[in-house]
Design an enzyme around this catalytic site. Structure first.
Site, PDB file in Angstrom:
ATOM      1  N   GLU A 169       2.674  -5.310   7.788  1.00  0.00           N
ATOM      2  CA  GLU A 169       3.052  -6.383   8.161  1.00  0.00           C
ATOM      3  C   GLU A 169       2.319  -7.673   8.617  1.00  0.00           C
ATOM      4  OE1 GLU A 169       3.376  -4.874  12.399  1.00  0.00           O
ATOM      5  OE2 GLU A 169       1.648  -4.191  11.654  1.00  0.00           O
ATOM      6  N   ASN A 228       8.951   6.326   3.868  1.00  0.00           N
ATOM      7  CA  ASN A 228       8.057   7.492   5.026  1.00  0.00           C
ATOM      8  C   ASN A 228       8.086   8.772   4.497  1.00  0.00           C
ATOM      9  OD1 ASN A 228       6.358   7.382   7.189  1.00  0.00           O
ATOM     10  ND2 ASN A 228       7.500   5.652   8.114  1.00  0.00           N
ATOM     11  N   ASP A 261       9.698   7.764  11.300  1.00  0.00           N
ATOM     12  CA  ASP A 261       8.749   7.881  10.772  1.00  0.00           C
ATOM     13  C   ASP A 261       8.538   9.050  10.036  1.00  0.00           C
ATOM     14  OD1 ASP A 261       6.115   7.169   9.663  1.00  0.00           O
ATOM     15  OD2 ASP A 261       5.397   6.359  11.706  1.00  0.00           O
ATOM     16  N   ARG A 316       1.025  -1.274  -0.273  1.00  0.00           N
ATOM     17  CA  ARG A 316      -0.364  -0.076   0.214  1.00  0.00           C
ATOM     18  C   ARG A 316       0.612   1.163   0.135  1.00  0.00           C
ATOM     19  NH1 ARG A 316      -0.040   2.417   4.900  1.00  0.00           N
ATOM     20  NH2 ARG A 316       0.858   1.128   6.816  1.00  0.00           N
ATOM     21  N   ASN A 325       2.052   4.998   1.336  1.00  0.00           N
ATOM     22  CA  ASN A 325       2.351   5.231   2.439  1.00  0.00           C
ATOM     23  C   ASN A 325       2.660   7.570   2.989  1.00  0.00           C
ATOM     24  OD1 ASN A 325       2.446   4.667   5.815  1.00  0.00           O
ATOM     25  ND2 ASN A 325       5.181   4.660   5.377  1.00  0.00           N
TER      26      ASN A 325
END
Length: 256
Positions: free
Chosen positions: A78, A111, A161, A58, A60
């Site tokens: 995950e 990220n 992140d 997907r 992010n």
């Protein structure tokens, strides 16, 4: 192009990132699609469907570059709590004509990202490297090259992140599971400041407010057990940090 109805955002795909368009409305990366979001009728027009051979992937994080292109990266979900399949993600550029170019491959979790104030350097986080990297950036073409390490997170800073840049050219990095934001100097590769937050799962940050002097910080509650949620009542909240003594810059809008 494909049009999705008003249930598509929550029923069919997980939204990775959204940005403003110059002409109004939004550009969005959801599932493994780039789309144009019409807020009024709650529809998404798909302009590109990527990675159809990777059903576990997907989009992010993503952001618009200084030339008005939408840059966003993918990751694998995950496989078990805290475990991700490595080198499944990529970084893509969506151009104003809705063409797409793959810029980077074999990423773990694509990220946080941003650009230097002179637009010549691209900063990017692959969370599974536990580091921030810098690249040469060609603003005219949007090409990325010459990857080098900028900062390796320390053990107590856990995993990087989301990320943003301030008006002094310094980077602010959210440290998920470490309950903090760190400020980095890209010129020296040194940490300048740590801002502790009231919950551990800090996910991203950006500057806002009338003069961009407020830092807005997001957090997550997913991945926490019911017992942990009881101990962390602020998990999943959005925070405003003031008094940092530095301002951010406005975000760019997608030119398409």
């Amino acid at each position: 192009m494909e049009l999705w109805g008003d249930k598509s955002l929550t029923q069919y795909a997980r939204v990775g990132c959204v940005a403003l368009r110059e002409c109004g409305d939004y550009v969005v990366a959801l599932g493994t699609r780039f789309g144009l979001l019409n807020w009024e009728n709650q529809s998404v027009t798909t302009v590109s469907h990527l990675e159809q051979d990777k059903p576990n992937n997907r989009f992010n994080d993503g952001k618009v570059d200084p030339a008005g292109r939408f840059v966003a990266g993918t990751m694998a979900e995950e496989s078990s709590p805290g475990v991700w399949e490595k080198e499944q993600g990529s970084l893509y550029t969506l151009y104003a004509d809705c063409s797409v170019v793959k810029q980077l491959g074999q990423l773990g979790i694509s990220n946080g990202l941003d650009w230097s104030l002179d637009h010549q350097t691209f900063y990017h986080i692959d969370s599974l490297t536990y580091a921030v990297h810098a690249f040469d950036y060609d603003l005219q073409s949007g090409k990325i090259a010459n990857r080098r390490l900028l900062y390796k997170l320390e053990e107590e800073e856990r995993m990087p992140d989301g990320m943003c840049i301030d008006i002094e050219g310094k980077l602010w990095v959210a440290c998920i599971d470490a309950g903090r934001i760190i400020r980095l100097d890209p010129e020296t590769g040194k940490r300048l400041q740590t801002v502790k937050m009231p919950t551990p799962r800090i996910t991203s940050c950006c500057f806002g407010g009338k003069d961009y002097s407020e830092l807005y910080v997001t957090s997550a509650s997913d991945g926490l057990s019911q017992e942990e949620l009881t101990k962390e009542p602020h998990a999943g909240e959005i925070f405003k940090v003031t008094g940092l003594g530095v301002k951010g810059i406005p975000q760019y809008s997608f030119a398409g």
